[in-house]
Every structure is written in C-alpha cells, then in structure tokens.
Scaffold this motif. Sequence first.
Motif, PDB file in Angstrom:
ATOM      1  N   GLN A 175      -7.737  38.869  -8.078  1.00 47.00           N
ATOM      2  CA  GLN A 175      -8.154  38.110  -6.748  1.00 47.00           C
ATOM      3  C   GLN A 175      -6.667  37.182  -6.210  1.00 47.00           C
ATOM      4  OE1 GLN A 175     -11.688  35.709  -7.250  1.00 47.00           O
ATOM      5  NE2 GLN A 175     -12.586  37.191  -8.701  1.00 47.00           N
ATOM      6  N   SER A 176      -6.830  36.608  -5.221  1.00 43.83           N
ATOM      7  CA  SER A 176      -5.847  35.690  -4.759  1.00 43.83           C
ATOM      8  C   SER A 176      -5.487  34.435  -5.472  1.00 43.83           C
ATOM      9  CB  SER A 176      -6.273  35.072  -3.128  1.00 43.83           C
ATOM     10  OG  SER A 176      -7.178  34.424  -3.173  1.00 43.83           O
ATOM     11  N   LEU A 177      -4.515  33.517  -4.938  1.00 46.88           N
ATOM     12  CA  LEU A 177      -4.340  32.530  -5.884  1.00 46.88           C
ATOM     13  C   LEU A 177      -5.229  31.306  -5.267  1.00 46.88           C
ATOM     14  CD1 LEU A 177      -1.559  34.099  -5.927  1.00 46.88           C
ATOM     15  CD2 LEU A 177      -0.336  31.877  -6.266  1.00 46.88           C
ATOM     16  N   GLN A 221      -5.011  32.299 -10.714  1.00 47.16           N
ATOM     17  CA  GLN A 221      -5.035  33.794 -10.213  1.00 47.16           C
ATOM     18  C   GLN A 221      -6.124  34.486 -11.056  1.00 47.16           C
ATOM     19  OE1 GLN A 221      -1.731  36.188  -9.810  1.00 47.16           O
ATOM     20  NE2 GLN A 221      -2.796  37.419  -8.192  1.00 47.16           N
ATOM     21  N   LEU A 257      -0.627  29.159 -12.595  1.00 45.69           N
ATOM     22  CA  LEU A 257       0.819  28.771 -12.189  1.00 45.69           C
ATOM     23  C   LEU A 257       0.979  27.462 -11.753  1.00 45.69           C
ATOM     24  CD1 LEU A 257       0.232  31.896 -10.057  1.00 45.69           C
ATOM     25  CD2 LEU A 257       2.318  31.727 -11.479  1.00 45.69           C
ATOM     26  N   GLU A 260      -9.520  20.267  -6.077  1.00 41.06           N
ATOM     27  CA  GLU A 260     -10.005  21.024  -5.050  1.00 41.06           C
ATOM     28  C   GLU A 260     -11.627  21.276  -5.371  1.00 41.06           C
ATOM     29  OE1 GLU A 260      -8.435  22.174  -2.082  1.00 41.06           O
ATOM     30  OE2 GLU A 260      -7.072  20.427  -3.065  1.00 41.06           O
ATOM     31  N   MET A 276       5.928  16.862  -4.643  1.00 41.19           N
ATOM     32  CA  MET A 276       4.403  17.188  -4.914  1.00 41.19           C
ATOM     33  C   MET A 276       4.432  18.608  -5.946  1.00 41.19           C
ATOM     34  SD  MET A 276       2.913  17.274  -1.145  1.00 41.19           S
ATOM     35  CE  MET A 276       1.285  17.065  -1.776  1.00 41.19           C
ATOM     36  N   PHE A 291       1.591  21.436  -8.057  1.00 47.91           N
ATOM     37  CA  PHE A 291       0.410  21.764  -7.763  1.00 47.91           C
ATOM     38  C   PHE A 291      -0.090  22.862  -9.032  1.00 47.91           C
ATOM     39  CE2 PHE A 291      -0.051  20.588  -3.485  1.00 47.91           C
ATOM     40  CZ  PHE A 291       1.378  20.365  -2.805  1.00 47.91           C
ATOM     41  N   THR A 308      -3.873  19.117  -6.975  1.00 47.95           N
ATOM     42  CA  THR A 308      -2.421  18.465  -6.875  1.00 47.95           C
ATOM     43  C   THR A 308      -2.210  17.496  -7.926  1.00 47.95           C
ATOM     44  OG1 THR A 308      -2.764  18.913  -4.257  1.00 47.95           O
ATOM     45  CG2 THR A 308      -0.954  17.138  -5.189  1.00 47.95           C
ATOM     46  N   TYR A 343       4.759  35.893   0.257  1.00 45.18           N
ATOM     47  CA  TYR A 343       5.392  35.725  -0.900  1.00 45.18           C
ATOM     48  C   TYR A 343       5.415  37.178  -1.677  1.00 45.18           C
ATOM     49  CZ  TYR A 343       5.427  30.728  -0.729  1.00 45.18           C
ATOM     50  OH  TYR A 343       5.562  29.329  -0.549  1.00 45.18           O
ATOM     51  N   LEU A 397      -6.335  27.362  -5.400  1.00 40.70           N
ATOM     52  CA  LEU A 397      -5.693  25.824  -5.816  1.00 40.70           C
ATOM     53  C   LEU A 397      -6.485  25.076  -6.653  1.00 40.70           C
ATOM     54  CD1 LEU A 397      -3.119  23.669  -5.406  1.00 40.70           C
ATOM     55  CD2 LEU A 397      -4.496  22.908  -3.370  1.00 40.70           C
ATOM     56  N   TYR A 443      -2.401  26.315  -9.706  1.00 43.23           N
ATOM     57  CA  TYR A 443      -2.909  27.127  -9.060  1.00 43.23           C
ATOM     58  C   TYR A 443      -3.633  28.239 -10.178  1.00 43.23           C
ATOM     59  CZ  TYR A 443      -1.436  26.932  -4.398  1.00 43.23           C
ATOM     60  OH  TYR A 443      -0.938  26.368  -3.150  1.00 43.23           O
ATOM     61  N   PHE A 502       7.264  28.551  -7.547  1.00 41.40           N
ATOM     62  CA  PHE A 502       6.373  28.743  -8.574  1.00 41.40           C
ATOM     63  C   PHE A 502       7.140  29.032  -9.770  1.00 41.40           C
ATOM     64  CE2 PHE A 502       2.199  29.446  -6.542  1.00 41.40           C
ATOM     65  CZ  PHE A 502       2.565  29.514  -5.118  1.00 41.40           C
ATOM     66  N   TRP A 528      -4.478  31.768   0.439  1.00 41.01           N
ATOM     67  CA  TRP A 528      -3.922  33.096  -0.141  1.00 41.01           C
ATOM     68  C   TRP A 528      -4.805  34.110   0.176  1.00 41.01           C
ATOM     69  CZ3 TRP A 528       1.046  32.811  -2.168  1.00 41.01           C
ATOM     70  CH2 TRP A 528       1.492  31.820  -2.257  1.00 41.01           C
ATOM     71  N   GLY A 529      -4.270  35.342   0.554  1.00 44.77           N
ATOM     72  CA  GLY A 529      -4.842  36.507   0.407  1.00 44.77           C
ATOM     73  C   GLY A 529      -4.675  37.257  -0.958  1.00 44.77           C
ATOM     74  N   ALA A 530      -5.551  38.216  -1.163  1.00 43.25           N
ATOM     75  CA  ALA A 530      -5.563  38.770  -2.446  1.00 43.25           C
ATOM     76  C   ALA A 530      -4.333  39.682  -3.131  1.00 43.25           C
ATOM     77  CB  ALA A 530      -6.842  39.773  -2.950  1.00 43.25           C
ATOM     78  N   LEU A 571       6.545  26.903  -1.077  1.00 44.27           N
ATOM     79  CA  LEU A 571       6.423  26.357  -2.387  1.00 44.27           C
ATOM     80  C   LEU A 571       7.287  27.276  -3.388  1.00 44.27           C
ATOM     81  CD1 LEU A 571       2.458  26.215  -2.510  1.00 44.27           C
ATOM     82  CD2 LEU A 571       4.116  24.289  -2.011  1.00 44.27           C
ATOM     83  N   PHE A 610       1.788  38.893  -1.144  1.00 43.58           N
ATOM     84  CA  PHE A 610       0.818  37.676  -0.620  1.00 43.58           C
ATOM     85  C   PHE A 610       1.008  37.442   0.552  1.00 43.58           C
ATOM     86  CE2 PHE A 610      -1.727  37.657  -4.738  1.00 43.58           C
ATOM     87  CZ  PHE A 610      -0.955  37.926  -5.628  1.00 43.58           C
ATOM     88  N   PRO A 647       5.082  33.812  -7.930  1.00 42.14           N
ATOM     89  CA  PRO A 647       5.340  34.342  -6.517  1.00 42.14           C
ATOM     90  C   PRO A 647       6.870  33.649  -5.909  1.00 42.14           C
ATOM     91  CG  PRO A 647       3.167  33.722  -6.736  1.00 42.14           C
ATOM     92  CD  PRO A 647       3.928  33.251  -7.951  1.00 42.14           C
ATOM     93  N   ILE A 669      -4.373  33.958 -14.755  1.00 42.81           N
ATOM     94  CA  ILE A 669      -3.026  33.476 -14.728  1.00 42.81           C
ATOM     95  C   ILE A 669      -2.974  31.925 -14.142  1.00 42.81           C
ATOM     96  CG2 ILE A 669      -0.216  33.831 -13.853  1.00 42.81           C
ATOM     97  CD1 ILE A 669      -1.250  36.954 -13.576  1.00 42.81           C
TER      98      ILE A 669
END
Lengths: 117, 113
Positions: free
Chosen positions: A41-43, A37, A92, A58, A31, A33, A48, B36, A45, A35, A108, B103-105, A106, B89, B44, A90
């Motif tokens: 903020q958070s990552l 960012q 990823l 998604e 697999m 993926f 896939t 992470y 998705l 992502y 990265f 995921w959190g920020a 995972l 994270f 990460p 960013i």
Amino acid sequence: SAVISQKPSRDICQRGTSLTIQCQVDSQVTMMFWYRQQPGQSLTLIATANQGSEATYESGFVIDKFPISRPNLTFSTLTVSNMSPEDSSIYLCSVTGPEDGANEKLFFGSGTQLSVL
Amino acid sequence: DQQVKQNSPSLSVQEGRISILNCDYTNSMFDYFLWYKKYPAEGPTFLISISSIKDKNEDGRFTVFLNKSAKHLSLHIVPSQPGDSAVYFCAASPLGSNYQLIWGAGTKLIIKP
C-alpha cells in the motif's frame, strides 16, 4: 539534505507488546512526521510530531495507540502500543528540508520493518 | 477513496530504453506533485517535482509531465539504467497543505540488462 537515523531497522514482536521507534536527525528541523506503509500500500501519514507539545494525529490514528514524543528539534519517538498482526508495517520517520519553502520536499529515514506475531 | 493512483504495480523495461511511470489523481485542489524513489530497506528519496502551473519539468534523465485536464502525470526516465530499478511513488500536495502529502501505492520498476 538532512541525515536521518532511524532504529531499530526491523523487529519481530509478540502480540500485545509495545515497540518504540527512534528517529534522530543531524540538524534541527522544524517539522517531523511519522508515516506507515502497510504491505503493498501507499504511505499513510500517522501524525506530525510537534516539539514541546502533543503530536497532531491524522484521521484514524490516536495517541493511545501511537504515542509520540518530540523533546527537541532533532529527535522523536513513535511507540506502537498493544500490537496486533495488523500493525505489521514499515514505519518511517520524515522531516522537511532545512530550507524554508521547500515545497513539500521530505527526507526519510530508512524505516522500521515491524512484524507482529 | 484513493486520491492518487498508480495503476501499474510493476513495470519491466530493457536497459537503455525509456521507462514511463504513470500516476492519476482525482483532487483538483492538488497544486504540487512529487516523485520519490525507494530502494529495499531504505526510505524514499526525492526525485523530481512539478508545480501545477507547469506542464513539464526536466532534470537530467528524468522528466515529469503534468496534464491537468486529464489529472494525470507521468515520469519519463531515459535512458533507463540498472540502478533505476526501484519502487517509484507519486505524491501530491493540496494547496496550503503544510507538507501533507497524499501518496500513490508505488510502481516497481525493473530494468532488464
């Protein structure tokens, strides 16, 4: 663990152009993926990457904007199309561990810092 | 709606002391949690994880605690070292998610000498 090479590491692009990001893994992985960012903020998705078939996107992401290829088990590309400043993020590449049942662990790539002017 | 929240954007800790990073979640279907660590210009890297059937997991200087009733987990680093300075994270996985992490920020940890 898998070694992931992602390039370019950064780019500055003009509005309306497209950028293709490459992800190369040193071993075959089931697999892969992609992502995103966004700043502060958070990552999130994007999709896939499926080997030999269309990627699974998604909610909020579409193939026309983020076409993805995965010709084999070690390589994938993500294209950011018709870019706008809101695409500055960013990006990823991520893969699962080589062992089955890795419980969502995972690995990265180092990411692509994209700035759109 | 953020399902995984890290309410502290940054945390500063003296070298040698304990660092505690917190994470809250809202979805009771999450059954696996991961931390992470991310350095600038790198992706990460996996640090430590915990299954929902446990309340603690320890790996060297790193311990993760899970409080399911409070929907809260925390990462303890002791003693903190300068190389621990990074963004941390928290991520959660719903049951049967097939690697679909939420995921959190992130929290930026700064270890002061």
